[in-house]
Design a protein around this motif. Sequence first.
Motif, PDB file in Angstrom:
ATOM      1  N   THR A 224       0.699  -1.122  -0.090  1.00  0.00           N
ATOM      2  CA  THR A 224       0.022  -0.029  -0.065  1.00  0.00           C
ATOM      3  C   THR A 224       0.844   1.343  -0.152  1.00  0.00           C
ATOM      4  OG1 THR A 224      -0.128   0.465   2.491  1.00  0.00           O
ATOM      5  CG2 THR A 224      -1.433  -1.313   1.441  1.00  0.00           C
TER       6      THR A 224
ATOM      7  N   LEU B 114      -2.052  -2.218  -3.692  1.00  0.00           N
ATOM      8  CA  LEU B 114      -3.312  -1.113  -3.323  1.00  0.00           C
ATOM      9  C   LEU B 114      -2.958   0.053  -3.843  1.00  0.00           C
ATOM     10  CD1 LEU B 114      -4.886  -2.708  -0.335  1.00  0.00           C
ATOM     11  CD2 LEU B 114      -5.214  -3.408  -2.593  1.00  0.00           C
TER      12      LEU B 114
ATOM     13  N   SER C 222      -8.999  -1.236  -1.604  1.00  0.00           N
ATOM     14  CA  SER C 222      -8.808  -2.219  -0.464  1.00  0.00           C
ATOM     15  C   SER C 222      -8.732  -3.584  -1.094  1.00  0.00           C
ATOM     16  CB  SER C 222     -10.219  -2.102   0.404  1.00  0.00           C
ATOM     17  OG  SER C 222     -11.163  -2.566  -0.138  1.00  0.00           O
TER      18      SER C 222
ATOM     19  N   GLN D 192      -6.612  -1.706   3.684  1.00  0.00           N
ATOM     20  CA  GLN D 192      -7.349  -0.343   3.273  1.00  0.00           C
ATOM     21  C   GLN D 192      -5.622   0.312   2.775  1.00  0.00           C
ATOM     22  OE1 GLN D 192     -10.330   0.224   2.992  1.00  0.00           O
ATOM     23  NE2 GLN D 192     -11.151  -1.407   3.998  1.00  0.00           N
ATOM     24  N   ALA D 193      -5.731   0.891   1.428  1.00  0.00           N
ATOM     25  CA  ALA D 193      -4.774   1.636   1.225  1.00  0.00           C
ATOM     26  C   ALA D 193      -4.016   2.912   1.930  1.00  0.00           C
ATOM     27  CB  ALA D 193      -5.002   2.013  -0.280  1.00  0.00           C
ATOM     28  N   ASP D 194      -5.183   3.485   2.594  1.00  0.00           N
ATOM     29  CA  ASP D 194      -4.916   4.776   3.248  1.00  0.00           C
ATOM     30  C   ASP D 194      -5.027   4.516   4.649  1.00  0.00           C
ATOM     31  OD1 ASP D 194      -5.021   5.927   0.477  1.00  0.00           O
ATOM     32  OD2 ASP D 194      -7.243   5.739   0.631  1.00  0.00           O
TER      33      ASP D 194
END
Length: 531
Positions: free
Chosen positions: A72, A142, A147, A168-170
């Motif tokens: 990510t 990602l 996600s 989740q990427a963030d």
Amino acid sequence: MENKRVMLAVVLSLAVLLGWNFLFPTPKTPPKPQEHSQADTPAPAPTPQTKAPVESLPGFTPTTGRLVTVKTPLFTAVLNSAGGVLDSFSLKDYRQTISPDSPLVNLTSEQARQKAPLGLLLNGQPTWQAAQWTMEGGDLDLAPGQSGALTFVGMLGDVRIERTVTFQADSYLFGEALALTNASGAPVSLKVAHTVAVEKLSEASESYNVTKVAYYGDSGLSEITDAKDLEKGVAEDKGITWAGVESNYFLVATLPQAPGYLAKAKLEGGVYRVALEKDAVPVPAGSRVEMPVSYYFGPKELAYLAKAPGHLTASVNYGWFDFIAKPLLIMLDFLHGFVGNYGVAIILLTIIIKILFWPLTHKSYKSMDQMRKLQPHMAQIREKYKDDRQKMNEEMMRLYKTYKVNPAGGCLPMVVQIPVFIGLYQALLNAIELRHAPFITHVPFTDIIWLADLSVKDPFYVTPIIMGATMFLQQKMTPAPGDPTQAKIMLALPVVFTFMFLNFPSGLVVYWLVNNVLSIAQQWHLIRKKA
């Protein structure tokens, strides 16, 4: 002078507070230390979870364990398909040192892997070893906003295990949907435990930044640093919403999504291991139980912690004056947004605080000057009534009343400021924003690295020595107390503070140094105005 005694008490109290943090950096909030075994562990009443009858189970074919990578913008995680155990977790925005080619901070290590971070225990059995496993999905890469999930499927006897981990990427927070299916013809009762494990998150030389076990429950945040307690093992089962391992800057934690979990922690072979355990989870024959849980592996940045449930933001704790420290840190970040340098931002914030407290400080200096003028009268009273303490005090009070002087007037305005000083002190000592943040990267006109990291000490001790010198000058500008013993103690304080600050983070020293310079300027202004 009477107010000098109050002033001395205030200064010595402040020195004790700072010295305590230096010698004993993180006070331990005692949990209820106890040994827990399968026999004596209290069994919290299991919360009803999603259960559904299973008409038929899909086929299961075990495979050889392999590594799968999740990338990510924030981290790179590597997991083993045999049980979903974490192999490594590297933070892309954080390096071990200020060198641009320094290795990334890895929240897992070879030693920690032996304790199975992200491991799952069923009835005390390590599923990553005792069960047979296969995996659905492959490597994930990602992009922002995306996600992705990995599903690890295992069989342990007649229990089918499905661990679906979603990234989740963030976010540094990721969730696990655990499903346990009873494939036998009889009901079973399971003890389920989710584990995290990590080596020290700080260097042994960082006395102000220690690795500790932390959890949040009904009594709020508890932190344990004592190695002897942790080697024996500690446990808590009162309303646990998260438990993990932390330093000033990083946190590895697990967060249950339902009540009734027991948090257990132990220090074994240099590895801090924390488990969230739920006992006596019933799984009827042919049925399925779901037990969701989340994990946080990342920096202690409020922007990311705030996205997590369970009061995870409580892990950012600045001590007694936390409610003051956090707004000051927000202000520091705001100033940094304008100047782009945390060293300059610290100077600006110190100036702003000094301006806000200017009237109080000015009043303090004026009161001290008034007391200085009364010194000859006070000396006469002491000499005249040296054998009658009560009469001496009565005459002193009459003298103060006659000249309308408050003997504590020089100290009370400073006492009001102490919570702000300590709050900012704690914020600068613990804020991840200062980790590897440069001020003056090199000694001017050279390539010698100097204040390139505000979270570590000044390598050449220049700033703490100047800080001590300014404190000494400040003492010389202040009227000396009549008591010779008090005078010697006051003159010794700059030496004591200099010694304490030698190994403090340079960002904290810069704040204290600038505050001293501004105080000297204010005293000089008052002296000049009188002249």
